[in-house]
Design a protein around this motif. Structure first.
Motif, mmCIF file in Angstrom:
data_model
loop_
_atom_site.group_PDB
_atom_site.id
_atom_site.type_symbol
_atom_site.label_atom_id
_atom_site.label_comp_id
_atom_site.label_asym_id
_atom_site.label_seq_id
_atom_site.Cartn_x
_atom_site.Cartn_y
_atom_site.Cartn_z
ATOM 1 N N ASP A 113 0.855 -1.187 0.000
ATOM 2 C CA ASP A 113 0.000 0.000 0.000
ATOM 3 C C ASP A 113 0.893 1.240 0.000
ATOM 4 O O ASP A 113 1.091 1.894 1.022
ATOM 5 C CB ASP A 113 -0.917 -0.019 1.229
ATOM 6 C CG ASP A 113 -1.940 1.115 1.195
ATOM 7 O OD1 ASP A 113 -1.959 1.857 0.191
ATOM 8 O OD2 ASP A 113 -2.695 1.257 2.160
ATOM 9 N N GLU A 115 0.393 4.126 -1.423
ATOM 10 C CA GLU A 115 -0.348 5.360 -1.180
ATOM 11 C C GLU A 115 -0.630 5.547 0.311
ATOM 12 O O GLU A 115 -0.360 6.607 0.890
ATOM 13 C CB GLU A 115 -1.655 5.356 -1.969
ATOM 14 C CG GLU A 115 -2.493 6.604 -1.753
ATOM 15 C CD GLU A 115 -3.815 6.561 -2.502
ATOM 16 O OE1 GLU A 115 -4.649 7.458 -2.275
ATOM 17 O OE2 GLU A 115 -4.014 5.624 -3.302
ATOM 18 N N GLY A 116 -1.173 4.509 0.954
ATOM 19 C CA GLY A 116 -1.503 4.621 2.371
ATOM 20 C C GLY A 116 -0.275 4.810 3.234
ATOM 21 O O GLY A 116 -0.278 5.608 4.186
ATOM 22 N N ARG A 119 1.085 8.370 2.682
ATOM 23 C CA ARG A 119 0.171 9.339 3.292
ATOM 24 C C ARG A 119 0.374 9.390 4.806
ATOM 25 O O ARG A 119 0.439 10.473 5.407
ATOM 26 C CB ARG A 119 -1.275 8.978 2.968
ATOM 27 C CG ARG A 119 -2.286 9.977 3.528
ATOM 28 C CD ARG A 119 -3.705 9.635 3.115
ATOM 29 N NE ARG A 119 -4.135 8.355 3.639
ATOM 30 C CZ ARG A 119 -4.344 7.269 2.889
ATOM 31 N NH1 ARG A 119 -4.148 7.315 1.571
ATOM 32 N NH2 ARG A 119 -4.737 6.128 3.439
ATOM 33 N N THR A 154 -1.072 14.224 -0.575
ATOM 34 C CA THR A 154 -1.249 14.455 0.862
ATOM 35 C C THR A 154 -0.908 15.898 1.229
ATOM 36 O O THR A 154 -1.605 16.525 2.036
ATOM 37 C CB THR A 154 -0.372 13.479 1.664
ATOM 38 O OG1 THR A 154 -0.654 12.133 1.245
ATOM 39 C CG2 THR A 154 -0.650 13.595 3.144
ATOM 40 N N ARG A 274 -1.169 -4.586 2.880
ATOM 41 C CA ARG A 274 -1.241 -3.494 3.841
ATOM 42 C C ARG A 274 0.146 -2.993 4.235
ATOM 43 O O ARG A 274 1.155 -3.667 4.030
ATOM 44 C CB ARG A 274 -1.985 -3.952 5.097
ATOM 45 C CG ARG A 274 -1.260 -5.054 5.857
ATOM 46 C CD ARG A 274 -2.099 -5.555 7.017
ATOM 47 N NE ARG A 274 -1.395 -6.608 7.728
ATOM 48 C CZ ARG A 274 -0.488 -6.381 8.663
ATOM 49 N NH1 ARG A 274 -0.167 -5.151 8.972
ATOM 50 N NH2 ARG A 274 0.107 -7.378 9.284
ATOM 51 N N LEU A 294 -2.347 0.165 7.920
ATOM 52 C CA LEU A 294 -3.002 1.115 7.038
ATOM 53 C C LEU A 294 -3.962 0.435 6.079
ATOM 54 O O LEU A 294 -4.876 1.051 5.560
ATOM 55 C CB LEU A 294 -1.934 1.891 6.268
ATOM 56 C CG LEU A 294 -0.930 2.591 7.192
ATOM 57 C CD1 LEU A 294 0.205 3.172 6.392
ATOM 58 C CD2 LEU A 294 -1.635 3.666 7.990
#
Length: 764
Positions: A113, A115-116, A119, A154, A274, A294
């Motif tokens: 992940d 992106e998560g 961020r 973000t 994740r 996340l």
């Protein structure tokens, strides 16, 4: 269709086959397929002797190893080029891509992940008060492009406008390139940011070390968050905050999707594993803490200490998502800890030694991260306080299957405290055992590498090919195969004669013009440690690279196939059955080292063989030279006697050096004293009459150009005292072993006043 097949051969094409990233992805793959008995063939597509701090963007060649026997292929990042992907897809082999995308084939893509995780890293730095936040990384890799896009999004979401100078571009994902960026910034315009998100831990480590070397204070002058949660990040100062993408879970997800495709299920699109944010001192936190998962449910306001312990354990145990045996999964571990606290709070019972020993062992089996204990302690103390509060309020929990007892609240409170201490000791034991095991493994690896290096460098060709250099503790099968680049028969080919050793003549030319395409190349199996009758019968046979290693030599579980390369040498392939190394700081592991050292040893053997041949040739040449010297000495003595009584002067011209030997009689003919310096060809050609110079030059040029007939020419010559004389020059040219004109040997005779009939009819 392969859907009826129970056991499959899973191919993994990876730039390298060890380290905290590639190794952990491979570990997740191997762990997932082990219960069902599937085999994994992990092929390293990059050379074994890569520069320590740099990787090329793409492999030097293509990976055709094993492609003819794989039921499915997982391709990790930039392991192969697009042409290879198209070839695998055209063969109908199911493919799953890891952290790489292509529009050329319809294959599912598995990534963490990105992106998560990014961020969470950016928002954490914003929470620390930072507004000028940079991004450090190489934007030529799909994963990092995703992380950069999430970084920008973000910032914008929090009302921060990113600036171009906040992007710190690196040449690759390694320490050295990031250090170069840091040095240029500090030595030039200075850092325009107060915090930086790095695309990889290695970038972050190189960046932070260079900043500290320039006198900056971290995190005061620059806070840093990496991405990978490598063990190297826990060893730097300040310790590196990082996003843990759980690379092993990426491998688990990838192989699950591949098995589904092999069974004929329709699988496509992008699939995320994740991520977890782990904070440490480099981001400005005072201690190390694992954040929420996340990709899973986030912790809500008012969550219990018990839930927090579960989150921390899931983030700090590498084996949290795996079933490693009865009672060795995370849920069983959590239930066991909870049962101990419930018994203490409800019944006032302290845990038995056997129970604590079991807890320590299950903690060890879950593979705790080196800093797991540091993060578990505050979480466990929170659990202790929660249970103590329940005891004080009279809300002690019940224990299923146990009759209520009436210990006092004080006794039950003391039991909770003692239980917390005992549990911490058990967790410490489990975590310490893991660290000691890793330390012992590292010590054994260093010792094995030292012994292996000595054995290879001292071994002869037979020992190298027989693999007697393998560490004594290695248990998996090992096979060495060398390139032949010749037409091959099926595997039933004839083995070499007993005692024969394939020599340097079998070594392939490295030039592209002399080397067939990888898919057309062949390997000869020159040695194996596999002991089955089928395996030993294969030694000496040749097979296409697509069929290597054959099942009889691969064994069960995971077999690693690493190129035997070093520098410009490409000898073949080394297949090793064994475990995955996930704790190396860099991406190199011991099998990579073995393959490179085998190439060095084979190079050494090749050079020694070549030197022996040269030595033999030189000895023969020396013998010939000695014989020639003796003959020449006799001839010189003979000529000296002849010259003393003849009217001819001799000369010997070494064409390569330009030096000329003129005899005493020659010097006398032109009027030179015996001791006059006289070593150039111009002593003759410079005295030629001007009207005869061209004829002499043409005659000499014809000799140097390869004329078959000896030089025989009459011309006029000016003596030292100015008198003009007629001379006859005769000469022959001698060539060396390479056919090159090396010497011209001739005589000069004074024919002034001699009747034409006595001159031999030589025309001018």
């Amino acid at each position: 269709m392969l859907s009826g097949k129970r056991r499959y051969v899973i191919g993994v094409l990876s730039p390298v086959v060890g380290g905290y990233y590639f190794g952990r992805v491979l570990a997740g793959i191997a762990r997932t397929v082990r219960p069902d008995g599937h085999r994994v063939v992990a092929v390293q597509t990059y050379p074994a002797d890569l520069e320590r701090d740099q990787f090329p963007d793409r492999p030097p060649g293509t990976a055709a190893v094993s492609l003819g026997q794989l039921d499915g292929v997982i391709v990790i990042t930039t392991a192969v080029n697009e042409a290879t992907l198209l070839r695998i897809d055209a063969d109908g082999t199911p493919i799953v891509l890891v952290s790489e995308r292509t529009a050329s084939i319809d294959a599912p893509v598995v990534t963490p992940d990105n992106e998560g995780g990014t961020r969470a890293a950016v928002e954490h730095l914003i929470a620390h008060g930072h507004r000028e936040i940079g991004f450090l990384g190489n934007l030529r890799q799909a994963d990092i492009v995703e992380r950069h896009a999430a970084y920008l999004a973000t910032l914008v979401a929090h009302g921060i406008t990113p600036r171009p100078e906040w992007l710190y571009r690196t040449a690759d994902n390694q320490e050295a390139s990031a250090a170069t960026v840091a040095q240029a910034l500090v030595g030039g315009p200075g850092l325009p940011t107060t915090a930086t998100v790095a695309a990889t831990d290695r970038n972050a480590i190189g960046f932070s070390r260079a900043l500290r070397a320039q006198g900056l204070n971290l995190p005061g002058d620059q806070a840093i968050v990496g991405f990978d949660h490598s063990e190297a990040g826990a060893r730097v100062r300040p310790r590196l905050a990082s996003v843990d993408p759980h690379h092993d879970q990426v491998g688990e997800l990838a192989v699950a999707l591949l098995l589904a495709r092999i069974r004929g299920e329709r699988v496509a699109g992008q699939h995320l594993s994740r991520s977890t944010l782990v904070t440490r001192e480099s981001c400005g936190c005072l201690d190390a803490r694992a954040g929420t998962h996340l990709g899973g449910p986030l912790a809500q306001e008012g969550s219990t200490a018990w839930r927090r312990l579960g989150e921390v354990a899931r983030a700090t145990f590498d084996g949290a998502e795996a079933r490693l045996g009865p009672g060795a999964d995370l849920d069983s571990w959590l239930r066991g800890v909870q049962r101990l606290f419930r018994s203490a709070a409800a019944l006032g019972q302290a845990p038995t030694q056997a129970t604590l020993t079991s807890l320590a062992e299950s903690t060890r089996a879950l593979r705790p991260h080196p800093e797991a204990l540091e993060q578990l302690i505050p979480a466990l103390r929170s659990v202790e306080e929660e249970f103590r509060a329940q005891v004080r309020s009279g809300q002690a929990p019940t224990v299923p299957g146990e009759r209520p007892s009436t210990p006092s609240r004080a006794a039950r409170g003391r039991a909770v405290t003692h239980t917390a201490t005992d549990v911490l000791v058990a967790l410490s034991a489990g975590c310490t055992q893991t660290l000691l095991a890793r330390s012992g493994q590292l010590e054994r690896t260093i010792g094995d590498q030292y012994e292996l290096d000595l054995d290879l460098l001292h071994g002869d060709g037979r020992a190298i090919r027989a693999l007697t250099w393998l560490p004594r503790g290695h248990r998996g099968p090992a096979t060495l195969a060398l390139w032949t680049d010749a037409e091959v028969a099926p595997l039933s080919g004839t083995a070499p004669a007993p005692g024969s050793v394939p020599g340097p003549a079998n070594r392939p030319a490295n030039g592209p013009a002399n080397r067939p395409a990888d898919g057309a190349r062949t390997l000869e199996i020159v040695g194996t440690t596999a002991v089955s009758r089928k395996a030993t019968a294969l030694v000496g046979t040749q097979l296409p690279v697509r069929e290597f290693p054959p099942p009889a030599l691969a064994g069960e579980g995971v077999v690693f196939v690493v190129p035997v390369t070093f520098g410009q040498s490409d000898w073949g392939m080394l297949a090793i059955g064994g475990g995955v190394d996930t704790h190396a700081t860099s991406s190199r592991d011991k099998y990579d080292h073995w393959a490179a050292m085998v190439a060095v040893a084979l190079d050494r053997e090749d050079r020694l063989t070549s030197l022996q041949r040269q030595q033999t040739a030189l000895a023969k040449a020396a013998a010939r030279e000695r014989a020639l010297v003796l003959d020449l000495r006799t001839e010189v003595e003979r000529n000296a006697l002849v010259q003393d009584v003849a009217l001819e002067g001799t000369w010997d011209w070494d064409i390569a050096t330009g030096q000329v030997f003129y005899s005493r009689t020659w010097r006398a003919l032109v009027g030179l004293p015996d001791d006059a310096p006289c070593t150039g060809i111009e002593e003759w050609t410079g005295r030629v009459h001007p009207q005869d110079v061209r004829a002499v030059q043409i005659a000499i040029a014809r000799q140097l150009g390869g004329a078959a007939e000896p030089l025989d020419l009459e011309h006029r010559l000016l003596a030292v005292d100015g008198r003009e004389m007629s001379v006859r020059c005769r000469a022959t040219t001698v060539t060396d072993d390479a056919g090159i004109r090396a010497r011209m040997i001739g005589v000069l005779m004074d024919v002034t006043g001699m009747p034409a009939r006595e001159r031999g009819g030589v025309a001018r």
